[in-house]
Motif scaffolding. Structure first.
Motif, PDB file in Angstrom:
ATOM      1  N   GLY A 163      15.444 -14.170 -18.227  1.00 15.78           N
ATOM      2  CA  GLY A 163      14.821 -14.745 -19.406  1.00 15.78           C
ATOM      3  C   GLY A 163      13.315 -14.866 -19.307  1.00 15.78           C
ATOM      4  N   ASP A 164      12.761 -14.760 -18.089  1.00 12.62           N
ATOM      5  CA  ASP A 164      11.307 -14.815 -17.926  1.00 12.62           C
ATOM      6  C   ASP A 164      10.657 -13.577 -18.535  1.00 12.62           C
ATOM      7  OD1 ASP A 164      11.333 -17.221 -16.614  1.00 12.62           O
ATOM      8  OD2 ASP A 164      11.186 -16.356 -14.600  1.00 12.62           O
ATOM      9  N   ARG A 165       9.512 -13.765 -19.178  1.00 10.00           N
ATOM     10  CA  ARG A 165       8.718 -12.634 -19.647  1.00 10.00           C
ATOM     11  C   ARG A 165       7.784 -12.198 -18.527  1.00 10.00           C
ATOM     12  NH1 ARG A 165       5.126 -13.468 -23.761  1.00 10.00           N
ATOM     13  NH2 ARG A 165       4.680 -15.422 -22.703  1.00 10.00           N
ATOM     14  N   ALA A 166       7.485 -10.899 -18.483  1.00  9.65           N
ATOM     15  CA  ALA A 166       6.716 -10.400 -17.349  1.00  9.65           C
ATOM     16  C   ALA A 166       5.902  -9.174 -17.702  1.00  9.65           C
ATOM     17  CB  ALA A 166       7.656 -10.080 -16.183  1.00  9.65           C
ATOM     18  N   THR A 167       4.923  -8.898 -16.846  1.00 15.72           N
ATOM     19  CA  THR A 167       4.220  -7.622 -16.834  1.00 15.72           C
ATOM     20  C   THR A 167       4.492  -6.983 -15.477  1.00 15.72           C
ATOM     21  OG1 THR A 167       2.082  -6.503 -17.097  1.00 15.72           O
ATOM     22  CG2 THR A 167       2.076  -8.617 -15.947  1.00 15.72           C
ATOM     23  N   PHE A 168       4.204  -5.696 -15.348  1.00  8.67           N
ATOM     24  CA  PHE A 168       4.549  -4.995 -14.100  1.00  8.67           C
ATOM     25  C   PHE A 168       3.517  -3.919 -13.815  1.00  8.67           C
ATOM     26  CE2 PHE A 168       6.571  -2.993 -17.686  1.00  8.67           C
ATOM     27  CZ  PHE A 168       6.376  -1.632 -17.485  1.00  8.67           C
ATOM     28  N   SER A 169       3.429  -3.519 -12.553  1.00  7.98           N
ATOM     29  CA  SER A 169       2.499  -2.453 -12.172  1.00  7.98           C
ATOM     30  C   SER A 169       2.978  -1.134 -12.765  1.00  7.98           C
ATOM     31  CB  SER A 169       2.390  -2.342 -10.651  1.00  7.98           C
ATOM     32  OG  SER A 169       3.665  -2.125 -10.064  1.00  7.98           O
ATOM     33  N   ILE A 170       2.035  -0.306 -13.229  1.00 10.40           N
ATOM     34  CA  ILE A 170       2.428   0.924 -13.917  1.00 10.40           C
ATOM     35  C   ILE A 170       2.928   1.992 -12.949  1.00 10.40           C
ATOM     36  CG2 ILE A 170       0.862   0.498 -15.821  1.00 10.40           C
ATOM     37  CD1 ILE A 170      -1.014   2.577 -14.655  1.00 10.40           C
ATOM     38  N   ALA A 171       2.841   1.708 -11.653  1.00 20.48           N
ATOM     39  CA  ALA A 171       3.320   2.658 -10.658  1.00 20.48           C
ATOM     40  C   ALA A 171       4.173   1.944  -9.615  1.00 20.48           C
ATOM     41  CB  ALA A 171       2.149   3.367  -9.982  1.00 20.48           C
ATOM     42  N   ASP A 172       5.136   2.673  -9.095  1.00 20.16           N
ATOM     43  CA  ASP A 172       5.980   2.176  -8.010  1.00 20.16           C
ATOM     44  C   ASP A 172       5.541   2.859  -6.724  1.00 20.16           C
ATOM     45  OD1 ASP A 172       8.816   0.790  -7.408  1.00 20.16           O
ATOM     46  OD2 ASP A 172       8.675   2.654  -6.266  1.00 20.16           O
ATOM     47  N   VAL A 173       5.410   2.087  -5.645  1.00 18.71           N
ATOM     48  CA  VAL A 173       4.901   2.627  -4.384  1.00 18.71           C
ATOM     49  C   VAL A 173       5.811   2.222  -3.231  1.00 18.71           C
ATOM     50  CG1 VAL A 173       2.520   2.632  -5.196  1.00 18.71           C
ATOM     51  CG2 VAL A 173       3.416   0.618  -4.031  1.00 18.71           C
ATOM     52  N   CYS A 174       5.663   2.926  -2.105  1.00 14.42           N
ATOM     53  CA  CYS A 174       6.539   2.674  -0.958  1.00 14.42           C
ATOM     54  C   CYS A 174       6.104   1.453  -0.162  1.00 14.42           C
ATOM     55  CB  CYS A 174       6.602   3.910  -0.060  1.00 14.42           C
ATOM     56  SG  CYS A 174       5.083   4.241   0.881  1.00 14.42           S
ATOM     57  N   GLY A 175       4.788   1.169  -0.130  1.00 15.56           N
ATOM     58  CA  GLY A 175       4.272   0.028   0.617  1.00 15.56           C
ATOM     59  C   GLY A 175       4.185   0.258   2.113  1.00 15.56           C
ATOM     60  N   GLU A 176       4.529   1.462   2.559  1.00 17.15           N
ATOM     61  CA  GLU A 176       4.600   1.709   4.000  1.00 17.15           C
ATOM     62  C   GLU A 176       3.705   2.846   4.478  1.00 17.15           C
ATOM     63  OE1 GLU A 176       8.698   2.463   4.659  1.00 17.15           O
ATOM     64  OE2 GLU A 176       9.309   0.357   4.401  1.00 17.15           O
ATOM     65  N   CYS A 177       3.327   3.766   3.597  1.00 13.20           N
ATOM     66  CA  CYS A 177       2.547   4.927   4.029  1.00 13.20           C
ATOM     67  C   CYS A 177       1.114   4.511   4.364  1.00 13.20           C
ATOM     68  CB  CYS A 177       2.544   6.009   2.950  1.00 13.20           C
ATOM     69  SG  CYS A 177       1.619   5.568   1.449  1.00 13.20           S
ATOM     70  N   GLU A 178       0.350   5.440   4.897  1.00 18.35           N
ATOM     71  CA  GLU A 178      -1.032   5.153   5.317  1.00 18.35           C
ATOM     72  C   GLU A 178      -1.875   4.685   4.137  1.00 18.35           C
ATOM     73  OE1 GLU A 178      -4.829   7.391   7.514  1.00 18.35           O
ATOM     74  OE2 GLU A 178      -2.918   8.450   7.170  1.00 18.35           O
ATOM     75  N   TYR A 179      -1.675   5.286   2.972  1.00 18.41           N
ATOM     76  CA  TYR A 179      -2.452   4.889   1.797  1.00 18.41           C
ATOM     77  C   TYR A 179      -2.127   3.458   1.375  1.00 18.41           C
ATOM     78  CZ  TYR A 179      -3.642   9.842   1.321  1.00 18.41           C
ATOM     79  OH  TYR A 179      -4.111  11.106   1.548  1.00 18.41           O
ATOM     80  N   CYS A 180      -0.844   3.140   1.325  1.00 20.24           N
ATOM     81  CA  CYS A 180      -0.439   1.785   0.936  1.00 20.24           C
ATOM     82  C   CYS A 180      -0.954   0.748   1.921  1.00 20.24           C
ATOM     83  CB  CYS A 180       1.082   1.699   0.833  1.00 20.24           C
ATOM     84  SG  CYS A 180       1.796   2.567  -0.585  1.00 20.24           S
ATOM     85  N   GLN A 181      -0.964   1.104   3.200  1.00 18.52           N
ATOM     86  CA  GLN A 181      -1.406   0.166   4.218  1.00 18.52           C
ATOM     87  C   GLN A 181      -2.923  -0.026   4.226  1.00 18.52           C
ATOM     88  OE1 GLN A 181       0.556  -1.718   6.344  1.00 18.52           O
ATOM     89  NE2 GLN A 181       2.226  -0.972   5.041  1.00 18.52           N
ATOM     90  N   ASN A 182      -3.641   0.852   3.504  1.00 20.86           N
ATOM     91  CA  ASN A 182      -5.094   0.765   3.467  1.00 20.86           C
ATOM     92  C   ASN A 182      -5.613   0.521   2.055  1.00 20.86           C
ATOM     93  OD1 ASN A 182      -6.371   1.557   6.291  1.00 20.86           O
ATOM     94  ND2 ASN A 182      -4.557   2.852   6.010  1.00 20.86           N
ATOM     95  N   ASN A 183      -4.837  -0.216   1.285  1.00 26.20           N
ATOM     96  CA  ASN A 183      -5.245  -0.647  -0.055  1.00 26.20           C
ATOM     97  C   ASN A 183      -5.539   0.527  -0.980  1.00 26.20           C
ATOM     98  OD1 ASN A 183      -5.668  -2.731  -1.909  1.00 26.20           O
ATOM     99  ND2 ASN A 183      -7.869  -2.730  -1.586  1.00 26.20           N
ATOM    100  N   LEU A 184      -4.831   1.625  -0.798  1.00 28.60           N
ATOM    101  CA  LEU A 184      -4.950   2.788  -1.677  1.00 28.60           C
ATOM    102  C   LEU A 184      -3.563   3.176  -2.191  1.00 28.60           C
ATOM    103  CD1 LEU A 184      -7.527   5.011   0.268  1.00 28.60           C
ATOM    104  CD2 LEU A 184      -7.884   3.913  -1.948  1.00 28.60           C
ATOM    105  N   SER A 185      -2.840   2.183  -2.673  1.00 23.65           N
ATOM    106  CA  SER A 185      -1.462   2.434  -3.102  1.00 23.65           C
ATOM    107  C   SER A 185      -1.377   3.434  -4.242  1.00 23.65           C
ATOM    108  CB  SER A 185      -0.792   1.119  -3.516  1.00 23.65           C
ATOM    109  OG  SER A 185      -1.506   0.492  -4.559  1.00 23.65           O
ATOM    110  N   GLN A 186      -2.473   3.589  -5.020  1.00 20.94           N
ATOM    111  CA  GLN A 186      -2.455   4.559  -6.111  1.00 20.94           C
ATOM    112  C   GLN A 186      -2.356   5.999  -5.602  1.00 20.94           C
ATOM    113  OE1 GLN A 186      -4.953   2.533  -5.323  1.00 20.94           O
ATOM    114  NE2 GLN A 186      -6.959   3.340  -5.873  1.00 20.94           N
ATOM    115  N   LYS A 187      -2.552   6.186  -4.293  1.00 23.67           N
ATOM    116  CA  LYS A 187      -2.405   7.501  -3.677  1.00 23.67           C
ATOM    117  C   LYS A 187      -1.143   7.575  -2.806  1.00 23.67           C
ATOM    118  CE  LYS A 187      -6.278   8.985  -5.394  1.00 23.67           C
ATOM    119  NZ  LYS A 187      -6.288  10.012  -6.463  1.00 23.67           N
ATOM    120  N   CYS A 188      -0.234   6.650  -3.004  1.00 22.55           N
ATOM    121  CA  CYS A 188       1.006   6.596  -2.218  1.00 22.55           C
ATOM    122  C   CYS A 188       1.700   7.954  -2.199  1.00 22.55           C
ATOM    123  CB  CYS A 188       1.937   5.536  -2.825  1.00 22.55           C
ATOM    124  SG  CYS A 188       3.579   5.462  -2.078  1.00 22.55           S
TER     125      CYS A 188
END
Length: 319
Positions: A163-188
């Protein structure tokens, strides 16, 4: 200082142009698809897609305030059925068709089922429909939406409730790769973007022009406070997020010393940019474009309009 509208995910400079022609084209595409399936669907660039009481009707309600808990009839039985507008390509006739009375997808671990309460049309969607941006098809377009939590398979750390209303990130990422670990999740390396994926990728409910979306395990979901209505909430994850990122990149010394700023583009991003810069205390913000209808809107956000190269300030014209 000059600010252009910067896309957060691609770091491109985007100069907004008059999109009215493209908006009409997209609207006509929706209407054509609807007429073929005896359904009604109205849309407009940065307008709000809203559900009507009939299971397969959509409409644009430009006057609806979208307040939490008011005038929000459910599209379908959330526990059983769903519907979606499927895009088949810019050169296909019809480009869209309505698929209704579909089973709601079953969730895998970490996924969240949400209902779309309102959605906006991003310029990237217009580019896709016009054929200037090629995306895989068939697909469900749309990535800007205010949604409502229906069900989830996340662990106890997930703090949102049904029932909660929400917004969400426009991309889904793994959170584990080198890019995600270095604050570049948009390049996951496993980047998935809502509204830009084929029906075969996952559940097929990957975009906002549908009754439901299945949000994936690596998608950030944030609860919206009651003070933010559905219409405002719909554009937070793209238009607002883009300009927040753009303004954050301005060096602090520039922010502290600048007293005049020019924003190129009077669309949604430009208006958000005005608000953010005024919040920083910038005394004079100029916003240029060529849509006469935007003049008063720009003023209401606290900026000085420049329409077709003419500065409009305090009801006087400066060439």
């Amino acid at each position: 200082m000059i600010i252009t509208n910067m896309n957060k995910f691609h770091s491109n400079l985007l100069l907004l142009r008059n999109e009215s022609t493209y908006s009409k084209l997209l609207l006509n595409s929706f209407l054509f698809a609807s007429s073929k399936s005896n359904n009604t669907f109205f849309a407009h660039h940065h307008g709000m897609l809203r559900r009507a009481s009939s299971p397969t009707n959509f409409y644009l309600n430009v006057d609806e305030r979208g307040q939490h808990g008011k005038s929000l009839p459910h599209l379908l039985d959330a526990d059983k059925l769903a519907s979606r507008y499927v895009f088949h390509g810019a050169h296909v006739t019809p480009p869209f068709d309505m698929q209704a009375n579909m089973s709601v997808p079953k969730l895998d671990e970490g996924e969240v089922l949400v209902r779309v309460r309102s959605a906006t049309i991003c310029l990237s969607d217009i580019h896709t429909v016009c054929g200037s941006r090629v995306e895989p098809t068939p697909s469900v377009l749309g990535h800007e939406a205010c949604v409502e939590i229906l069900d989830h398979r996340r662990d106890d750390s997930f703090q949102l409730q049904v029932g909660d209303r929400a917004t969400f990130s426009i991309a889904d990422v793994c959170g584990e790769c080198e890019y995600c670990q270095n604050n570049l999740s948009q390049k996951c390396v496993k980047l998935f973007k809502y509204g830009h994926a084929t029906l075969q990728n996952g559940t097929g409910f990957n975009g906002c022009y549908a009754s439901h979306i299945v949000l994936r395990k690596g998608t950030t979901i944030i609860k919206l406070p009651d003070a933010i209505n559905d219409r405002l909430g719909a554009s937070i994850n793209c238009a607002l997020a883009t300009m927040v990122n753009c303004v954050e990149q301005i060096p602090w010394e520039v922010k502290r010393r600048a007293n005049k700023v020019l924003i190129q583009g009077d669309g949604m991003l430009g208006l958000y940019g005005i608000a953010l810069l005024k919040q920083l205390g910038i005394s004079q913000v100029y916003c240029c474009g060529h849509q006469e209808a935007r003049r008063e809107i720009i003023k209401s956000f606290g900026a000085i309009p420049i329409i077709n190269g003419i500065i409009i300030k305090q009801d006087y014209l400066f060439l």
